[in-house]
Design an enzyme around this catalytic site. Structure first.
Site, short mmCIF file in Angstrom:
data_model
loop_
_atom_site.label_atom_id
_atom_site.label_comp_id
_atom_site.label_asym_id
_atom_site.label_seq_id
_atom_site.Cartn_x
_atom_site.Cartn_y
_atom_site.Cartn_z
N SER A 218 1.35 -1.12 -0.16
CA SER A 218 0.06 0.04 0.46
C SER A 218 0.76 0.98 0.01
CB SER A 218 -1.07 0.33 1.16
OG SER A 218 -1.87 0.61 1.60
N ASP A 284 -8.95 -4.78 -5.44
CA ASP A 284 -8.23 -3.79 -5.15
C ASP A 284 -8.76 -2.95 -5.69
OD1 ASP A 284 -6.98 -2.93 -3.38
OD2 ASP A 284 -5.36 -3.96 -2.93
N HIS A 318 -7.74 -6.20 0.33
CA HIS A 318 -6.31 -4.66 -0.04
C HIS A 318 -5.88 -5.44 0.92
CE1 HIS A 318 -3.75 -1.38 -0.58
NE2 HIS A 318 -3.97 -1.20 0.96
#
Length: 398
Positions: A218, A284, A318
């Site tokens: 991320s 995602d 995610h």
């Protein structure tokens, strides 16, 4: 695991992973899970208890870091942490990643622990086929919606590329390059901290075969992307006075938002010693949330955790542990899902409610014992979660 030691150059992208992605090579599965676990360790070690004055720091010291996060037992890829990394940000949306303690006596009001640098031990070197220097960057502890709150505009990456026209995401660049003068932890930027340590380790091991691997998830994946190209742009993968000994630098970004513009992409993809393999979960939203003016770099492996028979519907696409589960079982274009790597499915429930009830794994099972509360000799309870490194640092200043 001996095949990884023999194949590491190809697994690190020497031929841009040609012929290894679909079907996904069994050793590449293990390799990606390995680097994903090193990124996951930054979440597992992060102190997110706001009632603690140590919120935002690592719970664990460098010396026993990997044993504390569960990466010692049954893992032949041994490393030792050589440096912790700390970050601050001048971006107005810094609260998207800076976690602050409720305590007025917080260890730091402006900085957070953001990752680490580690190097393979002799045992790890034997299993990996070379002396691997790894940099792992932590993502946000917030939900995936953080990306909506972080600045989208592009900014010059002059600290990395000088006068080159490349532009990158302002928020990511701010976390990477900001400093907080006078701070014990971020008097210099995360960028300077990591580059100094990589430079030191490359010189220390210059007489061995080495590699530099950068990983993150991320926001951490975005920082890994910036860091990997920065290392090569500054020539830090080359020992001083030995220009013929450039070592490969490979980024393994998981759930990575796009980082820069097309000029950034061209510069990144143009370095002969630099590779990136982005891993993206099909549903995602974070990796595809930045598209206008932004360009992807490197190669991409797409997985789809919705195909897993182990996961309940609606599971976060995610979450990094979900990603590693997906890598273990993805079947590529053939479709379906089968665990080709013996990766414990219990790990998926580490920080969320993902597994179907029939597997009898507690939800969100990784928690600090008593949330760091320790009973004192008089029977009272006190939060005591300061890591050993901080205690030693404080004593050294007395």
């Amino acid at each position: 695991m001996g095949s990884i030691a023999r194949k590491w150059r190809d697994l690190s992208g020497r031929s841009n992973w040609k012929g290894l992605l679909d079907p996904l090579d069994i050793d590449l599965r293990r390799y990606l899970i390995h680097y994903g676990q090193l990124a996951q360790a930054t979440y597992d070690a992060f102190n997110s208890e706001k009632a603690s004055k140590n919120a935002g720091n690592s719970r664990y010291a460098k010396r026993d870091f990997f044993s504390k996060v569960g990466l010692e037992n049954g893992n032949p890829f041994k490393y030792i942490v050589t440096k912790f990394l700390y970050a601050t940000s001048k971006a107005s949306a810094a609260e998207a990643f800076i976690l602050k303690s409720f305590s007025k006596n917080s260890w730091s009001l402006q900085s957070n622990w953001i990752g680490y640098v580690a190097v393979a031990t002799d045992e790890g070197k034997a299993a990996l086929g070379r002396r691997d220097i790894v940099v792992a960057w932590r993502g946000t502890i917030q939900a995936s919606e953080w990306v909506k709150d972080f600045h989208f505009y592009l900014d010059s990456a002059s600290e990395i590329f000088g006068d080159a026209p490349a532009e990158v995401h302002n928020g990511f660049y701010s976390v990477y390059t900001s400093n907080n003068p006078g701070s014990r932890f971020t008097d210099t930027s995360a960028r300077n901290q990591v580059l100094d340590e990589v430079r030191r380790l490359v010189e220390e091991y210059k007489n061995e075969e080495i590699s530099i691997s950068v990983t993150g998830h991320s926001l951490g994946a975005a920082l890994a992307t910036l860091n990997a190209v920065d290392i090569v742009a500054q020539g830090l993968n080359i020992p001083k006075d030995e220009p013929q000994k450039a070592c490969p630098v490979t980024a393994f970004p998981f759930a990575c938002p796009r980082v820069g513009d097309s000029s950034f992409g061209k510069i990144f993809n143009g370095y002969k010693d630099l590779r990136a393999l982005r891993i993206r979960n099909e549903t995602d939203v974070v990796p595809v949330s930045l598209f206008l003016g932004f360009s992807a770099v490197g190669e991409e492996l797409v997985i789809d955790t919705t195909k897993s028979k182990y996961l309940r519907s609606g599971v976060s696409a995610h979450n990094l542990e979900a990603y590693l589960h997906g890598i273990a079982g993805t079947q590529g274009k053939k479709g379906g899902f089968n665990l080709e790597v013996n990766r414990d499915i219990a790990l998926v429930n580490k920080s969320m409610d993902a597994l179907k009830d029939e597997y009898l794994v507690p939800v969100t099972w990784r928690v600090q014992e008593n949330k760091g509360m320790v009973q004192q000799s008089d029977g009272t309870w006190k939060i005591m979660d300061q890591n050993e490194d901080d205690i030693q640092s404080i004593h050294a200043k007395l």
